[in-house]
Design an enzyme around this catalytic site. Structure first.
Site, PDB file in Angstrom:
ATOM      1  N   GLY A  55     -65.725-120.462  13.044  1.00  0.00           N
ATOM      2  CA  GLY A  55     -65.769-120.327  11.287  1.00  0.00           C
ATOM      3  C   GLY A  55     -65.860-121.626  10.623  1.00  0.00           C
ATOM      4  O   GLY A  55     -65.490-121.657   9.270  1.00  0.00           O
ATOM      5  N   LYS A 110     -56.528-112.444  -2.813  1.00  0.00           N
ATOM      6  CA  LYS A 110     -57.617-112.097  -3.165  1.00  0.00           C
ATOM      7  C   LYS A 110     -58.240-111.094  -4.183  1.00  0.00           C
ATOM      8  O   LYS A 110     -58.829-111.319  -5.176  1.00  0.00           O
ATOM      9  CB  LYS A 110     -58.742-112.364  -1.868  1.00  0.00           C
ATOM     10  CG  LYS A 110     -58.861-113.528  -1.236  1.00  0.00           C
ATOM     11  CD  LYS A 110     -59.957-113.458  -0.158  1.00  0.00           C
ATOM     12  CE  LYS A 110     -59.884-114.890   0.624  1.00  0.00           C
ATOM     13  NZ  LYS A 110     -60.956-115.029   1.550  1.00  0.00           N
ATOM     14  N   ASP A 112     -67.275-116.672   0.009  1.00  0.00           N
ATOM     15  CA  ASP A 112     -67.127-116.311   1.578  1.00  0.00           C
ATOM     16  C   ASP A 112     -68.319-115.869   1.925  1.00  0.00           C
ATOM     17  O   ASP A 112     -68.878-116.260   3.143  1.00  0.00           O
ATOM     18  CB  ASP A 112     -66.107-115.538   1.841  1.00  0.00           C
ATOM     19  CG  ASP A 112     -64.803-116.042   1.725  1.00  0.00           C
ATOM     20  OD1 ASP A 112     -64.693-117.317   2.030  1.00  0.00           O
ATOM     21  OD2 ASP A 112     -63.670-115.293   1.634  1.00  0.00           O
ATOM     22  N   GLY A 134     -63.352-106.037  12.134  1.00  0.00           N
ATOM     23  CA  GLY A 134     -62.528-106.153  10.992  1.00  0.00           C
ATOM     24  C   GLY A 134     -63.020-105.513   9.747  1.00  0.00           C
ATOM     25  O   GLY A 134     -64.345-105.068   9.883  1.00  0.00           O
ATOM     26  N   ALA A 135     -62.206-105.401   9.025  1.00  0.00           N
ATOM     27  CA  ALA A 135     -62.645-104.523   7.521  1.00  0.00           C
ATOM     28  C   ALA A 135     -61.676-105.082   6.622  1.00  0.00           C
ATOM     29  O   ALA A 135     -61.601-104.289   5.564  1.00  0.00           O
ATOM     30  CB  ALA A 135     -62.365-102.972   7.877  1.00  0.00           C
ATOM     31  N   GLY A 136     -61.292-106.355   6.714  1.00  0.00           N
ATOM     32  CA  GLY A 136     -60.451-107.163   5.696  1.00  0.00           C
ATOM     33  C   GLY A 136     -61.534-107.788   4.671  1.00  0.00           C
ATOM     34  O   GLY A 136     -62.718-107.450   4.632  1.00  0.00           O
ATOM     35  N   GLY A 137     -60.870-108.723   3.973  1.00  0.00           N
ATOM     36  CA  GLY A 137     -61.729-109.630   3.336  1.00  0.00           C
ATOM     37  C   GLY A 137     -62.752-110.177   3.871  1.00  0.00           C
ATOM     38  O   GLY A 137     -64.017-110.296   3.310  1.00  0.00           O
ATOM     39  N   ALA A 138     -62.469-110.933   5.069  1.00  0.00           N
ATOM     40  CA  ALA A 138     -63.444-111.690   5.622  1.00  0.00           C
ATOM     41  C   ALA A 138     -64.825-110.713   6.106  1.00  0.00           C
ATOM     42  O   ALA A 138     -65.869-111.010   5.896  1.00  0.00           O
ATOM     43  CB  ALA A 138     -63.143-112.334   7.059  1.00  0.00           C
TER      44      ALA A 138
HETATM   45  P1  NAP Z   1     -57.429-109.310   6.554  1.00  0.00           P
HETATM   46  O1  NAP Z   1     -57.954-109.088   5.082  1.00  0.00           O
HETATM   47  O2  NAP Z   1     -55.634-109.606   6.380  1.00  0.00           O
HETATM   48  O3  NAP Z   1     -57.834-108.690   7.568  1.00  0.00           O
HETATM   49  C1  NAP Z   1     -57.367-108.587   8.625  1.00  0.00           C
HETATM   50  C2  NAP Z   1     -58.144-107.758   9.797  1.00  0.00           C
HETATM   51  O4  NAP Z   1     -57.730-108.012  11.016  1.00  0.00           O
HETATM   52  C3  NAP Z   1     -58.080-106.318   9.402  1.00  0.00           C
HETATM   53  O5  NAP Z   1     -59.483-105.689   9.678  1.00  0.00           O
HETATM   54  C4  NAP Z   1     -56.983-105.795  10.767  1.00  0.00           C
HETATM   55  O6  NAP Z   1     -57.537-104.286  11.199  1.00  0.00           O
HETATM   56  C5  NAP Z   1     -57.763-106.641  11.923  1.00  0.00           C
HETATM   57  N1  NAP Z   1     -56.453-107.031  12.730  1.00  0.00           N
HETATM   58  C6  NAP Z   1     -55.475-107.584  12.799  1.00  0.00           C
HETATM   59  N2  NAP Z   1     -54.547-107.725  13.846  1.00  0.00           N
HETATM   60  C7  NAP Z   1     -55.425-106.962  14.716  1.00  0.00           C
HETATM   61  C8  NAP Z   1     -55.286-106.574  16.183  1.00  0.00           C
HETATM   62  N3  NAP Z   1     -54.143-106.942  16.642  1.00  0.00           N
HETATM   63  N4  NAP Z   1     -56.128-106.030  16.788  1.00  0.00           N
HETATM   64  C9  NAP Z   1     -57.366-105.569  15.842  1.00  0.00           C
HETATM   65  N5  NAP Z   1     -57.477-105.916  14.831  1.00  0.00           N
HETATM   66  C10 NAP Z   1     -56.663-106.400  14.074  1.00  0.00           C
HETATM   67  O7  NAP Z   1     -57.697-110.969   6.762  1.00  0.00           O
HETATM   68  P2  NAP Z   1     -59.267-111.639   6.356  1.00  0.00           P
HETATM   69  O8  NAP Z   1     -58.758-112.439   5.054  1.00  0.00           O
HETATM   70  O9  NAP Z   1     -60.180-110.818   6.385  1.00  0.00           O
HETATM   71  O10 NAP Z   1     -59.068-112.872   7.609  1.00  0.00           O
HETATM   72  C11 NAP Z   1     -59.859-112.479   8.772  1.00  0.00           C
HETATM   73  C12 NAP Z   1     -59.739-113.873   9.675  1.00  0.00           C
HETATM   74  O11 NAP Z   1     -60.953-114.472   9.146  1.00  0.00           O
HETATM   75  C13 NAP Z   1     -58.593-114.887   9.414  1.00  0.00           C
HETATM   76  O12 NAP Z   1     -58.426-115.335  10.765  1.00  0.00           O
HETATM   77  C14 NAP Z   1     -59.036-115.878   8.570  1.00  0.00           C
HETATM   78  O13 NAP Z   1     -58.515-117.155   8.980  1.00  0.00           O
HETATM   79  C15 NAP Z   1     -60.503-116.041   8.705  1.00  0.00           C
HETATM   80  N6  NAP Z   1     -61.484-116.257   7.522  1.00  0.00           N
HETATM   81  C16 NAP Z   1     -62.196-117.245   7.716  1.00  0.00           C
HETATM   82  C17 NAP Z   1     -63.104-117.767   6.628  1.00  0.00           C
HETATM   83  C18 NAP Z   1     -64.034-118.965   6.853  1.00  0.00           C
HETATM   84  O14 NAP Z   1     -64.385-119.381   5.900  1.00  0.00           O
HETATM   85  N7  NAP Z   1     -64.328-119.178   8.133  1.00  0.00           N
HETATM   86  C19 NAP Z   1     -62.946-117.144   5.418  1.00  0.00           C
HETATM   87  C20 NAP Z   1     -61.959-116.195   5.337  1.00  0.00           C
HETATM   88  C21 NAP Z   1     -61.230-115.590   6.479  1.00  0.00           C
HETATM   89  P3  NAP Z   1     -56.578-103.314  10.300  1.00  0.00           P
HETATM   90  O15 NAP Z   1     -57.377-102.962   9.335  1.00  0.00           O
HETATM   91  O16 NAP Z   1     -56.484-102.128  11.552  1.00  0.00           O
HETATM   92  O17 NAP Z   1     -55.306-103.824  10.149  1.00  0.00           O
END
Ligand code: NAP
Length: 266
Positions: A226, A47, A84, A109-113
């Site tokens: 979601g 992204k 999103d 969380g602090a990633g893309g979502a």
């Molecule tokens: P991402 O950018 O990779 O961010 C992952 C996040 O999860 C980070 O904050 C990470 O923390 C945390 N994390 C990972 N493993 C962990 C653990 N064991 N314990 C605690 N925190 C943990 O991922 P993303 O793109 O934001 O996606 C996150 C979720 O949202 C996914 O499941 C995705 O499928 C979902 N999503 C859904 C939609 C929708 O339309 N419904 C859209 C986008 C995303 P750290 O910073 O500490 O590593």
């Protein structure tokens, strides 16, 4: 679900899934300038990479630093968009049965979502937004980058901190925007700390019922996964590619059986 929408409106196009490495991702983006393309959908981990390859970024994607879709203009320019945030708002307000305006929101969380969730909550006029992440520095960076979206500034805290427990005690909406529940087992938020009026929203949609949602429902709280966020962001992208809106119903009908049984995709 995109193909169901193309079929429903008689557009001769297909949404093609590609698993690509970074080099291939750059090649596909270059190819998408060609006349056969309407645009691209983009998912993790590209992204941010794709946002740097676009000719233009719309406000939401500029602020979030990430695009989840790209629109090809008639003259072959690529415009990065991020749907999103509006997808989250649609899903969360459906789950809440009301607006995010004035709501106290806690986001894990602090990633893309999480960026999309925080941006949407701030724009919608949330009264307080607390961002809890395993890696506190990443949450602090997110909060710093989104600090000026609205006068209400989000706050960064660590997961399992007393500050998170305090925020949960008065939360209207608790959101999991981590991959926990999909990739790793367990849950990020303590539903027992929430008031009985709170709603729990999990951005994860596979599995449909994460441990967090099961725990929230066991406590009698409103809870949603979601899937509506996914459908709303996809319908918004479809409208940008084709000019045809109102396709969420068709897309929901197509995707619901696949989300209930992910193996059915094969
Ligand atoms: P991402 O950018 O990779 O961010 C992952 C996040 O999860 C980070 O904050 C990470 O923390 C945390 N994390 C990972 N493993 C962990 C653990 N064991 N314990 C605690 N925190 C943990 O991922 P993303 O793109 O934001 O996606 C996150 C979720 O949202 C996914 O499941 C995705 O499928 C979902 N999503 C859904 C939609 C929708 O339309 N419904 C859209 C986008 C995303 P750290 O910073 O500490 O590593």
């Amino acid at each position: 679900m995109h193909d169901a929408a193309f079929d429903a409106v008689g557009i001769d196009a297909r949404y093609v899934l590609m698993e690509v490495d970074e080099q291939e991702a750059m090649r596909v983006v270059a190819e998408a300038r060609g006349p056969g393309w309407l645009g691209l959908g983009v998912t993790a981990p590209y992204k941010r990479l794709v946002s740097a390859l676009c000719d233009e970024l719309e406000d939401a994607s500029l602020v979030m630093g990430a695009v989840n879709n790209v629109v090809r203009t008639d003259d072959g320019r690529l415009v990065g968009i991020n749907t999103d945030a509006l997808g989250f708002r649609a899903g969360a307000e459906l789950a809440l049965g009301g607006t995010l305006q004035g709501a106290e929101v806690v986001v894990a969380g602090a990633g893309g979502a999480a960026r999309a969730v925080v941006y949407a909550a701030l724009l919608a006029g949330a009264a307080r937004v607390t961002v809890a992440n395993r890696t506190l520095e990443t949450a602090a960076q997110l909060v710093a980058e989104l600090a000026d979206v609205r006068p209400t500034r989000p706050t960064a805290v660590a997961l399992d901190s007393p500050a998170l427990a305090a925020a949960l005690r008065s939360a209207d909406l608790a959101v999991n925007a981590t991959t926990v529940g999909m990739v790793d087992p367990g849950m990020t938020l303590d539903v027992d700390a929430l008031p009985g009026t709170a709603t729990v929203f999990d951005c994860v949609y596979v599995p449909a019922e994460t441990p967090l949602l099961a725990a929230a429902r066991a406590r009698g709280l409103r809870a949603a996964n979601g899937s509506e966020m996914l459908i709303a962001q996809a319908a918004a992208a479809f409208e940008r590619w084709t000019g045809v809106g109102g396709m969420a119903g068709v897309m929901r009908e197509a995707v619901t059986p696949l989300l209930a049984d992910p193996g059915a995709r094969a």
